[in-house]
Design a protein around this motif. Structure first.
Motif, mmCIF file in Angstrom:
data_model
loop_
_atom_site.group_PDB
_atom_site.id
_atom_site.type_symbol
_atom_site.label_atom_id
_atom_site.label_comp_id
_atom_site.label_asym_id
_atom_site.label_seq_id
_atom_site.Cartn_x
_atom_site.Cartn_y
_atom_site.Cartn_z
ATOM 1 N N TYR A 93 0.791 -1.302 -0.266
ATOM 2 C CA TYR A 93 0.084 0.108 0.005
ATOM 3 C C TYR A 93 1.093 0.974 0.235
ATOM 4 N N VAL A 94 1.834 1.418 0.705
ATOM 5 C CA VAL A 94 3.306 1.980 0.698
ATOM 6 C C VAL A 94 2.892 2.509 -0.919
ATOM 7 N N LYS A 128 11.089 4.481 8.029
ATOM 8 C CA LYS A 128 10.033 5.571 8.629
ATOM 9 C C LYS A 128 9.224 5.613 9.375
ATOM 10 N N SER A 129 8.803 5.741 10.879
ATOM 11 C CA SER A 129 8.373 5.722 11.940
ATOM 12 C C SER A 129 7.253 5.040 11.789
ATOM 13 N N VAL A 130 6.088 4.561 13.144
ATOM 14 C CA VAL A 130 5.267 4.115 12.549
ATOM 15 C C VAL A 130 3.725 4.885 12.372
ATOM 16 N N ASP A 131 4.028 6.045 13.288
ATOM 17 C CA ASP A 131 2.763 7.603 11.904
ATOM 18 C C ASP A 131 3.031 7.645 10.611
ATOM 19 N N GLU A 132 4.715 7.667 10.069
ATOM 20 C CA GLU A 132 4.616 7.524 8.708
ATOM 21 C C GLU A 132 4.057 6.669 7.849
ATOM 22 N N ILE A 133 4.058 5.229 8.267
ATOM 23 C CA ILE A 133 3.345 4.530 8.037
ATOM 24 C C ILE A 133 2.045 3.966 8.085
ATOM 25 N N GLN A 140 10.751 -2.911 -3.291
ATOM 26 C CA GLN A 140 11.847 -2.751 -2.998
ATOM 27 C C GLN A 140 12.043 -1.311 -2.696
ATOM 28 N N ARG A 141 11.770 -0.318 -3.117
ATOM 29 C CA ARG A 141 11.596 0.933 -2.651
ATOM 30 C C ARG A 141 10.416 1.288 -1.758
ATOM 31 N N ALA A 142 9.555 1.065 -1.757
ATOM 32 C CA ALA A 142 8.796 0.472 -0.901
ATOM 33 C C ALA A 142 8.957 0.057 0.238
ATOM 34 N N LYS A 175 17.606 2.867 -4.408
ATOM 35 C CA LYS A 175 17.761 3.531 -3.003
ATOM 36 C C LYS A 175 16.520 3.913 -2.659
ATOM 37 N N PRO A 176 16.923 4.183 -0.766
ATOM 38 C CA PRO A 176 15.355 4.836 -0.320
ATOM 39 C C PRO A 176 15.317 6.313 -1.107
#
Length: 337
Positions: free
Chosen positions: A49-50, A255-260, A246-248, A336-337
């Motif tokens: 989903y990201v 990332k943090s839990v809030d961002e996810i 892979q990027r996701a 890459k990220p």
């Protein structure tokens, strides 16, 4: 007259160069459609989903259409009948297809989750949980032959519990109704996916005692797969798809839990935000989200052990037969990220 002619030539050169530069600077708007069939809508699949919400598929030139095809059998039927291009489902389904014989085998090419996603839930909260307390109890399990049930039985046997002899095992309730059946009073213990486990806890109707994901170890639990013919005909598309995943995966790891939570919420509008956070944190903390798409041989062999223990494996299928890590390996080395 000569001056005017020179200016005309110069102007033509400028216009030609301008058109070349413009053409080079224009990004292609062509996209390739890819139809994904996910076995269920689950926060367990957060990186998928990201990839959608953050535009990672679009950046690769892919127009992804996501549909939910409840149940591994339905998802695999959709793939084999060309109703979808890519299936997101447990690797055991590709083995079942192989066991039935196929001229066009289903190939695992990008792993999304690397552990089981279910939890042991009990009626009462226990400070010091002992697996032996399950013996003689009524246990509400998952569908026979599915990965949740096989991972669950594998864990129980590891703790010297025979699911068939030591438990009153209930397996005749549909996946979608297991949580509601438990909330209504069926069973002393239950094996639940998220967010059902967190919802039951919030309602005070049960408490999470243990993680089957932690107990059963790393597995190619949920993997993107497609038919071998699709890979041969569309290797570029498969690579772009794997790059986006892979990027996701790197994004989720960083990332943090809030961002996810904010990134996946559009796909879970009916679930309380705090529940989503709880689920994401639980899966992230126990390492359920794979950080790359590679299905390694040790994970595959662990899967075969789990299936053998459950009596669902006719014969062992070699890792290299149904796994193609080429795309995931390239994505891991280049994305890459």
């Amino acid at each position: 007259m000569k001056i005017r002619k020179k200016w005309g030539v110069a102007l033509s050169v400028v216009l030609l160069l301008s058109s070349i530069v413009s053409a080079c600077g224009t990004k292609s708007t062509e996209t390739t459609k890819v139809r994904i069939g996910e076995v269920t809508r689950s926060l367990f699949y957060a990186p998928q989903y990201v990839a959608l919400s953050q535009g990672f598929f679009k950046d690769e030139g892919l127009d992804v259409e996501l549909t939910t095809t409840p149940g591994g059998d339905k998802t695999m039927t959709a793939l084999l009948s060309n109703a979808i291009d890519v299936a997101l489902v447990g690797s055991e389904t590709s083995i079942y297809v192989s066991q039935q014989g196929s001229d066009d085998p289903v190939i695992n090419f990008a792993q999304l989750t690397q552990t089981d996603g279910t939890f042991l839930v009990a009626r009462k909260k226990v400070d010091q949980f002992d697996w032996n307390s399950l013996k003689g109890s009524v246990f509400l399990g998952q569908r026979k032959g599915g990965m949740p049930q096989m991972a669950g039985e594998f864990t129980l046997k590891k703790h010297n519990i025979d699911p068939q002899k030591d438990l009153q095992l209930i397996q005749n309730i549909d996946f979608a109704n297991i949580a509601s059946a438990y909330s209504s009073g069926t069973g002393e213990y239950v094996q639940l996916f998220e967010p059902q486990a967190s919802i039951v806890e919030k309602e005070g109707k049960g408490f999470v005692l243990a993680s089957f994901g932690v107990e059963s170890g790393h597995l190619p639990y949920t993997v993107f797969m497609t038919k071998q013919s699709f890979i041969k005909q569309n290797p570029g598309t498969v690579q772009k798809f794997t790059n986006a995943i892979q990027r996701a995966q790197l994004w989720v790891a960083a990332k943090s839990v809030d961002e996810i939570t904010n990134a996946v919420l559009p796909y879970f509008k009916d679930i309380d935000v705090e529940i989503v956070k709880s689920v994401v944190k639980r899966y992230k903390d126990q390492g359920s989200f794979a950080t790359d798409g590679i299905v390694d041989e040790q994970e595959w062999n662990n899967l075969l052990d789990v299936m053998t223990s459950a009596g669902e494996l006719k014969e062992k299928v070699a890792w290299k037969t149904l796994v193609n890590n080429t795309f995931a390996e390239k994505a891991k080395s280049t994305v890459k990220p």
